[in-house]
Design a protein around this motif. Structure first.
Motif, short mmCIF file in Angstrom:
data_model
loop_
_atom_site.label_atom_id
_atom_site.label_comp_id
_atom_site.label_asym_id
_atom_site.label_seq_id
_atom_site.Cartn_x
_atom_site.Cartn_y
_atom_site.Cartn_z
N ASP A 88 -12.23 5.52 10.20
CA ASP A 88 -10.63 5.44 10.89
C ASP A 88 -10.23 7.12 11.54
O ASP A 88 -8.55 6.57 11.63
CB ASP A 88 -10.41 6.40 8.90
CG ASP A 88 -9.17 6.63 9.08
OD1 ASP A 88 -8.30 5.98 7.97
OD2 ASP A 88 -9.13 8.02 8.40
N ASP A 138 -5.19 0.61 2.23
CA ASP A 138 -6.87 1.12 3.48
C ASP A 138 -7.39 0.04 3.95
O ASP A 138 -6.81 -0.95 3.17
CB ASP A 138 -8.11 1.95 2.02
CG ASP A 138 -8.09 1.20 1.11
OD1 ASP A 138 -7.22 1.08 -0.08
OD2 ASP A 138 -9.04 -0.82 0.73
N GLY A 178 0.63 -1.01 0.16
CA GLY A 178 0.24 -0.33 0.19
C GLY A 178 0.54 1.08 0.09
O GLY A 178 1.81 1.84 1.06
N ARG A 183 -12.34 6.57 2.01
CA ARG A 183 -13.52 6.85 3.70
C ARG A 183 -14.02 7.59 4.11
O ARG A 183 -14.45 7.59 4.76
CB ARG A 183 -11.82 8.24 4.29
CG ARG A 183 -10.68 8.08 4.61
CD ARG A 183 -9.55 8.90 4.55
NE ARG A 183 -8.85 8.74 5.68
CZ ARG A 183 -7.04 8.56 4.52
NH1 ARG A 183 -6.45 8.63 3.87
NH2 ARG A 183 -6.31 7.53 5.57
N ALA A 214 -8.97 -3.51 2.56
CA ALA A 214 -7.90 -4.53 2.28
C ALA A 214 -6.81 -5.47 2.92
O ALA A 214 -6.31 -5.92 2.60
CB ALA A 214 -7.37 -4.22 0.66
#
Ligand code: NAD
Length: 428
Positions: free
Chosen positions: A190, A86, A12, A179, A89
């Motif tokens: 988050d 994110d 990522g 998000r 995943a």
């Protein structure tokens, strides 16, 4: 005996991953040799190339690039992964790695649902691998001081926790559409997981929550420079949604919740990014002998204690006075080395980017020590699952109109909100 550096893969390569590369530079500068960056992985080439460029400049060596986690694992080029995709995943990357015995530091929130988090914990057990969750706020030296102050009885017996963050605008946060997408993350998971982990750090596990939740801002605009000074880290966002276009959020942007901690205190947690106008932000802990204002993590600002009026007037104590009250308090050796050798800090002045890098560095060094020494990470899978289950419990309560226990979320009994997400993502 000195250990060989472990081969690390960053998976990522978006905004935060560059801070993780910076953390490797920070570790090296502080004399730690725990990791070398062997490889990076992203679904997209552009972000991966950005990270390898930073690695070449900061670490003197360009890591290999992969666009598929399984190919990276099959190549056998890494001993540990730093998962910075994110949230949607995290489990997809962490489960196959942990099963093969590849150790994992995963960014917060640990997973997209409690079921996904549970599968990660089980994979770590099967593979005999270390699973650590990057809850960086608690590693801030100022938060260590807050914790010592509470344990040292400075505010007496804790009674009440208040966390409020009321803001609002019509923009896509940081320009990252995930998000606002409940299948990939969402604002409450988050952002609120940071406050949840801090409260759990200060007061212990949460027992039960009740909440109202909702989406107040029904349409959000993709701004050209959504991430301000950090915009260069987030340029890849336009691959998803071009600047000027709009996004319809599926993830809640608002939760007003009441919490009961197992140790007794009651908490109030309110978060929204859907209330434009006057902003409100506070983080306060009240006890039987006074209150403690918790400063923003990574700000370097001092905590402020206001004693009860019958305990010597309303004179407030700042960080230095707090340090005097806590003669036994000392930062651990890794934090000391990363924060310029200071054994105790009541405040500090360090640019936020550097603080970010130092806190990630701490987490990586801790992971290496756990791999070599067999110790459990401070935020292991179970604790990471508990922290992320606080915002999930708010969402479950908001969806059902009932109070929800944390046990029901972590043991996968309360899944009214999460069930459809698990189904869509194939999490069993
Ligand atoms: N601790 C902190 O202070 C902090 C700050 C920011 C972000 N974060 C966390 O870091 C994570 C990433 O956030 P971000 O802002 O960098 O997001 P981002 O969208 O900028 O980056 C995510 C990257 O992951 C890649 N990706 C997605 N799925 C993948 C997969 N299966 N394999 C390989 N690559 C994949 C995307 O292409 C993207 O480049 C999130 O969990 C977020 O909550 C933590």
């Amino acid at each position: 005996m000195t250990n060989e550096p472990l081969r690390l893969g960053i998976v990522g390569c978006g905004g935060i991953s560059v801070r993780h590369v910076d953390a490797l530079r920070t570790l090296r500068a502080a004399g730690f040799r725990s990791f070398e960056l062997a490889a990076v992985c992203d679904l997209r080439e552009g972000p991966a190339r950005q990270v390898t460029r930073m690695a070449a400049e900061w670490l003197g060596r360009e890591p290999a690039i992969y666009n598929d986690i399984n190919a990276m694992l099959d190549a056998g080029v890494v001993d540990a992964l730093d998962v910075t995709t994110d949230a949607g995943a995290h489990h997809r990357v962490a489960v196959p790695a942990l099963e093969r015995g590849v150790h994992v530091l995963v960014e917060k929130p640990m997973a997209i649902t409690a079921r996904a988090g549970r599968r990660m914990i089980e994979a770590a057990q099967r593979g005999g691998a270390v699973l650590s969750v990057a809850e960086n706020y608690r590693r801030d030296p100022i938060m260590r001081l807050v914790k010592a102050a509470i344990e040292g009885g400075v505010i007496g017996t804790p009674r009440l926790a208040t966390y409020l963050s009321i803001t609002g605008n019509q923009h896509v946060l940081l320009g990252t559409s995930w998000r606002h997408d409940k299948l990939r993350g969402g604002l409450l998971l988050d952002l609120l997981v940071h406050a949840a982990d801090l409260l759990v750090y200060f007061l212990g596990p949460v027992k039960r929550v009740y909440a109202e939740t909702g989406i107040l801002e029904e349409e959000r605009m993709m701004q050209a420079d959504a991430a301000g000074a950090n915009d260069w880290l987030y340029r890849h966002r336009e691959d998803d949604v071009p600047a000027g276009s709009t996004v319809r959020p599926t993830a809640e942007d608002t939760a007003l919740g009441v919490l009961r901690f197992e140790s007794g205190p009651i908490g109030y947690m309110a978060y929204t990014s859907g209330a434009p106008g006057e902003r409100l932000g506070t983080h306060l802990l009240h006890g039987s002998r006074g209150s403690l204002r918790v400063p923003g993590a990574r700000s370097g600002r001092t905590p402020v204690v206001t004693p009860a009026t019958d305990e010597g007037g309303a004179e407030t104590l700042d960080g230095d006075a707090l340090l005097e009250r806590l003669p036994g308090f000392s930062l651990d050796d890794v934090t000391q080395r990363l924060f310029d050798g200071a054994a105790r800090l009541g405040r500090y002045e360090v640019p936020t980017d550097q603080v970010n890098a130092r806190l990630v560095a701490y987490q990586l060094e801790e992971l290496a020590r756990c791999i070599h020494g067999g110790a459990r990470p401070e935020v292991d899978g179970e604790l990471g699952l508990h922290a992320m289950s606080v915002p999930l419990a708010l969402l479950e309560s908001g969806a059902t109109g009932r109070a929800v226990t944390l046990d029901d979320v972590t043991s996968l009994v309360a899944e009214d909100y999460q069930g459809p997400i698990n189904e869509r993502l194939g999490i069993r």
